[in-house]
Each structure stands twice: as C-alpha cells, then as structure tokens.
Design a protein around this motif. Structure first.
Motif, PDB file in Angstrom:
ATOM      1  N   PRO A  17       0.832  -0.890   0.090  1.00  0.00           N
ATOM      2  CA  PRO A  17      -0.044  -0.043   0.086  1.00  0.00           C
ATOM      3  C   PRO A  17       0.947   1.303  -0.003  1.00  0.00           C
ATOM      4  O   PRO A  17       1.854   1.344   0.726  1.00  0.00           O
ATOM      5  CB  PRO A  17      -0.961  -0.056   1.110  1.00  0.00           C
ATOM      6  CG  PRO A  17       0.102  -0.839   2.374  1.00  0.00           C
ATOM      7  CD  PRO A  17       0.706  -1.878   1.219  1.00  0.00           C
ATOM      8  N   ALA A  18       0.394   2.353  -0.677  1.00  0.00           N
ATOM      9  CA  ALA A  18       1.174   3.686  -0.713  1.00  0.00           C
ATOM     10  C   ALA A  18       1.115   3.969   0.756  1.00  0.00           C
ATOM     11  O   ALA A  18       0.180   3.879   1.407  1.00  0.00           O
ATOM     12  CB  ALA A  18       0.433   4.612  -1.761  1.00  0.00           C
ATOM     13  N   ARG A  19       1.757   5.001   0.943  1.00  0.00           N
ATOM     14  CA  ARG A  19       1.854   5.716   2.446  1.00  0.00           C
ATOM     15  C   ARG A  19       0.381   6.188   2.525  1.00  0.00           C
ATOM     16  O   ARG A  19       0.012   6.988   1.857  1.00  0.00           O
ATOM     17  CB  ARG A  19       2.762   6.774   2.418  1.00  0.00           C
ATOM     18  CG  ARG A  19       3.103   7.136   3.796  1.00  0.00           C
ATOM     19  CD  ARG A  19       4.513   7.833   4.043  1.00  0.00           C
ATOM     20  NE  ARG A  19       4.866   9.118   3.255  1.00  0.00           N
ATOM     21  CZ  ARG A  19       5.816   9.560   3.375  1.00  0.00           C
ATOM     22  NH1 ARG A  19       6.661   9.300   4.196  1.00  0.00           N
ATOM     23  NH2 ARG A  19       6.178  10.688   2.227  1.00  0.00           N
ATOM     24  N   ALA A  20      -0.343   5.919   3.672  1.00  0.00           N
ATOM     25  CA  ALA A  20      -1.801   6.048   3.775  1.00  0.00           C
ATOM     26  C   ALA A  20      -1.822   7.710   4.150  1.00  0.00           C
ATOM     27  O   ALA A  20      -2.822   8.314   3.778  1.00  0.00           O
ATOM     28  CB  ALA A  20      -2.368   5.153   4.845  1.00  0.00           C
ATOM     29  N   ALA A  53      -6.923   7.082   1.984  1.00  0.00           N
ATOM     30  CA  ALA A  53      -7.822   6.160   2.452  1.00  0.00           C
ATOM     31  C   ALA A  53      -8.465   6.820   3.713  1.00  0.00           C
ATOM     32  O   ALA A  53      -8.060   7.823   4.138  1.00  0.00           O
ATOM     33  CB  ALA A  53      -7.030   4.905   2.693  1.00  0.00           C
ATOM     34  N   PRO A  54      -9.802   6.306   4.157  1.00  0.00           N
ATOM     35  CA  PRO A  54     -10.166   7.055   5.268  1.00  0.00           C
ATOM     36  C   PRO A  54      -9.266   6.847   6.722  1.00  0.00           C
ATOM     37  O   PRO A  54      -8.235   6.108   6.698  1.00  0.00           O
ATOM     38  CB  PRO A  54     -11.445   6.003   5.775  1.00  0.00           C
ATOM     39  CG  PRO A  54     -11.597   5.078   4.255  1.00  0.00           C
ATOM     40  CD  PRO A  54     -10.242   5.196   3.544  1.00  0.00           C
TER      41      PRO A  54
END
Length: 254
Positions: A17-20, A53-54
């Motif tokens: 995942p990309a850095r959130a 993302a949330p």
C-alpha cells in the motif's frame, strides 16, 4: 530469470500500500529580517494530512514540530575549586550545538514518539548537541553536553512545548513558534513529523532564512571585514556619547 525477477518485484511493489497519510504544510513566513529594533518574531506553522484512504482506527494522530537554528562549536568548561577560589577547569569541545532548538508537540514528548524513532530522526533535545571532544577529569563528556542544553534552556534558546500543536478532526494542525530577539543569522530548519502509535509515518522539512538588514547588516559586515575600523568607530561613538551626556547634565544643573 531476470525478467521473472523483475515481474515479481513489480508485483510486490504493487501489492504494497502507498503511504496512507502524508503531510501538506506551510509557514506564515520563510524570511525573518533582523533590524535595529528587532524584538523577536513568531512563526505560524500549519498544515493538513493528505490521505489515500479513510482515517485509520486506533491511536490518535500526533504531530511534532521542530525548529532548529544554525549550529556552532561551543567550548564548555567546568568550574572547580583551586586554593579556595572557583576557576575554569578542563574544557570539552562541543560540535553541532544549534543556536536555537524548539520542539512543539500535541502531547507530552514521550507520549507521542518512541525512543527508537526519537533516536532515528534525532528529534528531541537529547539529540540537539553532539560531542566531539573528551576530557581527562572524572566528569564524563555527557555532563558537558547536558550543560549546554541546560544553559541554553535557561536562556530561552532551547525548549520543549507540550500541547502547543493542535490537531483538528485528525486532519488539520497548527502551532506557533516564538523566535527570540538574540537570533543567529542563517538557515533555520522547520521539521514536521506525523506520528501514530509513537511511530513516525511522514516527515516534512521547510527552511526559514534569518538575516540582518539595514544598519544591522552594515555594522555586522564592518565588524567582520574591517575589524580595526569597527573598533575605532566604536570608540568614537562611546566618546561622543560620553561627551553628549556630560554636556547635557552640565547644562541641566548649572
């Protein structure tokens, strides 16, 4: 085989995942001018958290803001008694001692960052000063490093301000850092850390340029480039001030 390895590497990277959460920040001013009537300045630092993302569940979002002034070498001496009087003892050369070091946090420092990340990113006051010298007496060099931090903290040049950073809705943050009147010229680094569960998840760095202007700049350049002329001018100004003062009092009381 090389193509297969490349495909596997690509698939692994795509799966990660990309850095959130990331930092988008700004400063109220990136340039501070020191004039003859300069009494300090306040830097307003603000920003937001950019997300893909949330908002994640779990520990709250924390922010640390660090403002660091230009480093300079410092020779630290310990007082000791000799024949009944206090004199300067052995010295230790301290390197990379910032002229200014401010740490602002959302909560108490040890509640927002782990010892590991504090060491890795060199955030707190414990990492503000670095030693390169040594001493042959019974006092460990670490005591000299602590002395620099203690003295500059007493002068208002080093400080930690817990709770000075406010975070709104886990997204917006802001704080103010007070720069004292006795600033040193140079580039000041403003470092912003985003943390969750005491772990740094994003870092942002900006630069604040501090320089003398006008008469302050002229006097400083004169002292550096022509010290003899600067000394003569200082003597002349002191003599003129003394003469004017004596003339004023003579006229007032005669």
């Amino acid at each position: 085989m090389t193509r297969l390895a490349a495909i596997l590497a690509f698939l692994c990277a795509a799966a990660m995942p990309a850095r959130a959460e990331d930092i988008v920040a700004g400063l109220s001013q990136s340039h501070v001018s020191i004039t003859t009537d300069f009494s300090g300045s306040e830097i307003f630092i603000y920003g937001a958290v950019k997300r893909e993302a949330p908002i994640p569940e779990g520990p709250p979002l924390d922010v640390i803001v660090v403002v660091i002034g230009p480093s300079e070498p410092v020779a630290v001496r310990r007082k000791q008694r000799s024949f009944g009087i206090w004199v300067n003892g052995p010295a230790v050369q301290v390197d990379s001692a910032p002229s200014f070091y401010a740490v602002a946090t959302t909560r108490p420092f040890r509640d927002v960052i782990s010892y590991t990340d504090d060491l890795r990113y060199r955030v707190g006051l414990d990492h503000a000063v670095r030693l390169i010298g040594d001493t042959s007496d019974e006092v460990y060099p670490e005591e000299y490093r602590k002395a620099v931090v203690r003295l500059r903290t007493a002068e208002g040049l080093y400080f930690e301000d817990s709770g000075a950073v406010t975070v709104t809705d886990e997204t917006l943050f802001q704080t103010e850092v007070r720069l004292p009147a006795n600033l040193v010229e140079g580039a000041y680094d403003a470092r912003i850390f985003l943390l969750r569960d005491k772990q740094v998840i994003s870092e942002y760095t900006a630069t604040i340029q501090v320089e003398k202007v006008g008469l302050e700049r002229w006097i400083y350049n004169l002292s550096q480039q022509q010290p003899a002329l600067y000394g003569l001018l200082s003597i002349a100004i002191a003599l003129a001030a003394g003469w004017l003062a004596s003339t004023f009092f003579r006229l007032m009381f005669n």
